[in-house]
Write a protein that holds these residues in place. Structure first.
Motif, mmCIF file in Angstrom:
data_model
loop_
_atom_site.group_PDB
_atom_site.id
_atom_site.type_symbol
_atom_site.label_atom_id
_atom_site.label_comp_id
_atom_site.label_asym_id
_atom_site.label_seq_id
_atom_site.Cartn_x
_atom_site.Cartn_y
_atom_site.Cartn_z
ATOM 1 N N ARG A 218 -20.080 33.740 19.625
ATOM 2 C CA ARG A 218 -19.256 32.320 20.715
ATOM 3 C C ARG A 218 -18.280 33.615 21.346
ATOM 4 O O ARG A 218 -17.730 33.205 22.010
ATOM 5 N N CYS A 219 -17.591 35.033 20.990
ATOM 6 C CA CYS A 219 -16.460 35.487 21.873
ATOM 7 C C CYS A 219 -16.961 36.201 22.764
ATOM 8 O O CYS A 219 -16.570 36.715 23.232
ATOM 9 N N PHE A 220 -19.301 35.981 23.314
ATOM 10 C CA PHE A 220 -18.651 36.773 23.768
ATOM 11 C C PHE A 220 -19.786 36.380 24.761
ATOM 12 O O PHE A 220 -21.308 36.176 25.140
ATOM 13 N N ILE A 221 -19.471 34.375 24.538
ATOM 14 C CA ILE A 221 -20.120 33.962 25.732
ATOM 15 C C ILE A 221 -18.954 33.103 26.712
ATOM 16 O O ILE A 221 -18.367 32.436 26.348
ATOM 17 N N ASP A 222 -19.866 33.336 27.756
ATOM 18 C CA ASP A 222 -18.978 33.021 29.445
ATOM 19 C C ASP A 222 -18.964 31.610 29.423
ATOM 20 O O ASP A 222 -20.245 30.926 29.307
ATOM 21 N N MET A 223 -17.947 31.224 29.220
ATOM 22 C CA MET A 223 -17.991 29.523 29.053
ATOM 23 C C MET A 223 -17.887 28.977 30.997
ATOM 24 O O MET A 223 -17.677 27.338 30.761
ATOM 25 N N SER A 224 -18.080 29.419 31.376
ATOM 26 C CA SER A 224 -17.854 28.815 32.648
ATOM 27 C C SER A 224 -18.881 28.770 33.490
ATOM 28 O O SER A 224 -19.893 29.054 33.416
ATOM 29 N N GLU B 105 -15.739 42.073 34.315
ATOM 30 C CA GLU B 105 -16.131 40.988 33.438
ATOM 31 C C GLU B 105 -14.891 41.636 32.464
ATOM 32 O O GLU B 105 -14.598 42.706 31.838
ATOM 33 N N ASP B 106 -15.241 40.322 31.160
ATOM 34 C CA ASP B 106 -14.082 40.767 29.790
ATOM 35 C C ASP B 106 -15.170 41.647 28.565
ATOM 36 O O ASP B 106 -15.730 41.396 28.602
ATOM 37 N N THR B 107 -14.337 42.759 28.350
ATOM 38 C CA THR B 107 -15.272 43.381 27.795
ATOM 39 C C THR B 107 -14.700 43.384 26.011
ATOM 40 O O THR B 107 -13.615 43.624 25.422
ATOM 41 N N PHE B 108 -15.361 44.048 25.000
ATOM 42 C CA PHE B 108 -14.500 44.403 23.639
ATOM 43 C C PHE B 108 -15.126 45.373 23.749
ATOM 44 O O PHE B 108 -16.687 44.931 22.656
ATOM 45 N N GLY B 109 -14.860 46.503 23.187
ATOM 46 C CA GLY B 109 -15.810 47.647 22.508
ATOM 47 C C GLY B 109 -17.165 48.252 23.946
ATOM 48 O O GLY B 109 -18.386 48.194 23.129
ATOM 49 N N GLY B 110 -17.560 47.560 24.901
ATOM 50 C CA GLY B 110 -18.462 47.956 25.485
ATOM 51 C C GLY B 110 -18.809 46.681 25.377
ATOM 52 O O GLY B 110 -19.869 46.892 26.539
ATOM 53 N N MET B 111 -18.938 45.862 24.836
ATOM 54 C CA MET B 111 -19.883 44.558 24.742
ATOM 55 C C MET B 111 -19.099 43.816 26.468
ATOM 56 O O MET B 111 -18.005 43.120 25.760
ATOM 57 N N LYS C 276 -19.590 39.186 28.186
ATOM 58 C CA LYS C 276 -19.703 37.925 28.016
ATOM 59 C C LYS C 276 -20.865 38.052 28.566
ATOM 60 O O LYS C 276 -21.820 38.318 28.999
ATOM 61 N N LEU C 277 -22.192 37.074 27.306
ATOM 62 C CA LEU C 277 -23.339 36.213 27.909
ATOM 63 C C LEU C 277 -23.233 34.999 29.340
ATOM 64 O O LEU C 277 -22.235 34.642 29.582
ATOM 65 N N THR C 278 -23.900 35.071 30.425
ATOM 66 C CA THR C 278 -23.892 34.113 31.393
ATOM 67 C C THR C 278 -25.091 34.248 31.427
ATOM 68 O O THR C 278 -26.187 34.237 30.893
ATOM 69 N N SER C 279 -25.799 33.590 33.021
ATOM 70 C CA SER C 279 -26.429 32.967 33.391
ATOM 71 C C SER C 279 -27.757 34.465 33.914
ATOM 72 O O SER C 279 -29.046 34.357 34.129
ATOM 73 N N SER C 280 -26.645 35.249 33.582
ATOM 74 C CA SER C 280 -27.611 36.233 34.923
ATOM 75 C C SER C 280 -27.967 37.563 33.397
ATOM 76 O O SER C 280 -28.375 38.188 34.339
ATOM 77 N N ASN C 281 -27.517 37.373 32.351
ATOM 78 C CA ASN C 281 -27.459 38.599 31.971
ATOM 79 C C ASN C 281 -27.954 39.014 30.510
ATOM 80 O O ASN C 281 -28.291 39.767 29.851
ATOM 81 N N SER D 22 -31.118 38.902 29.255
ATOM 82 C CA SER D 22 -32.153 40.297 28.445
ATOM 83 C C SER D 22 -31.000 41.240 28.013
ATOM 84 O O SER D 22 -31.399 41.848 27.506
ATOM 85 N N VAL D 23 -29.826 42.028 28.859
ATOM 86 C CA VAL D 23 -29.040 42.763 28.666
ATOM 87 C C VAL D 23 -28.006 42.778 26.978
ATOM 88 O O VAL D 23 -27.689 43.527 26.729
ATOM 89 N N TRP D 24 -27.973 41.331 27.567
ATOM 90 C CA TRP D 24 -26.759 41.232 26.175
ATOM 91 C C TRP D 24 -27.174 40.748 25.637
ATOM 92 O O TRP D 24 -27.047 41.107 23.768
ATOM 93 N N LYS D 25 -28.051 40.271 25.182
ATOM 94 C CA LYS D 25 -29.393 40.084 24.082
ATOM 95 C C LYS D 25 -29.379 41.282 23.057
ATOM 96 O O LYS D 25 -29.432 41.361 21.818
ATOM 97 N N SER D 26 -29.609 42.685 23.426
ATOM 98 C CA SER D 26 -30.223 43.853 23.007
ATOM 99 C C SER D 26 -28.506 44.529 22.224
ATOM 100 O O SER D 26 -28.741 44.877 21.290
ATOM 101 N N LYS D 27 -27.723 44.109 23.819
ATOM 102 C CA LYS D 27 -26.521 44.910 23.609
ATOM 103 C C LYS D 27 -25.625 43.828 21.934
ATOM 104 O O LYS D 27 -25.557 44.420 20.880
ATOM 105 N N MET D 28 -25.965 42.450 21.992
ATOM 106 C CA MET D 28 -25.733 41.870 21.063
ATOM 107 C C MET D 28 -26.332 42.277 19.876
ATOM 108 O O MET D 28 -25.286 42.015 18.396
ATOM 109 N N ARG D 29 -26.975 42.180 19.670
ATOM 110 C CA ARG D 29 -28.300 43.121 18.955
ATOM 111 C C ARG D 29 -27.512 44.129 18.237
ATOM 112 O O ARG D 29 -27.274 44.347 17.031
#
Length: 69
Positions: free
Chosen positions: A63-69, A2-8, A10-15, A17-24
């Motif tokens: 928007r930088c952390f949302i996977d468009m696929s 996965e593409d990362t930026f500072g440990g962050m 991208k949001l996918t259809s399967s992640n 719950s983890v993405w939400k807390s990390k984005m916060r």
């Protein structure tokens, strides 16, 4: 991988719950959490133009952390 930026990652259809807390955490660390916390209700202590710019920054950052696929 996965593409990362500072440990962050991208949001996918399967992640969500983890993405939400990390984005916060990322938004809090960049002082961009307030627009998410307050939604469309602008706090009285912030003028409208500052609030709009802050909101635009949050949207652009997320928007930088949302996977468009």
């Amino acid at each position: 991988m996965e593409d990362t930026f500072g440990g962050m990652f991208k949001l996918t259809s399967s992640n969500y719950s983890v993405w939400k807390s990390k984005m916060r955490d990322m938004l809090v660390s960049k002082d961009l959490w307030m627009p998410v916390q307050y939604g469309k209700t602008k706090p009285d202590k912030i003028d409208a133009s500052t609030w709009e710019v802050m909101h635009l920054k949050v949207v652009a950052y997320i928007r930088c952390f949302i996977d468009m696929s």
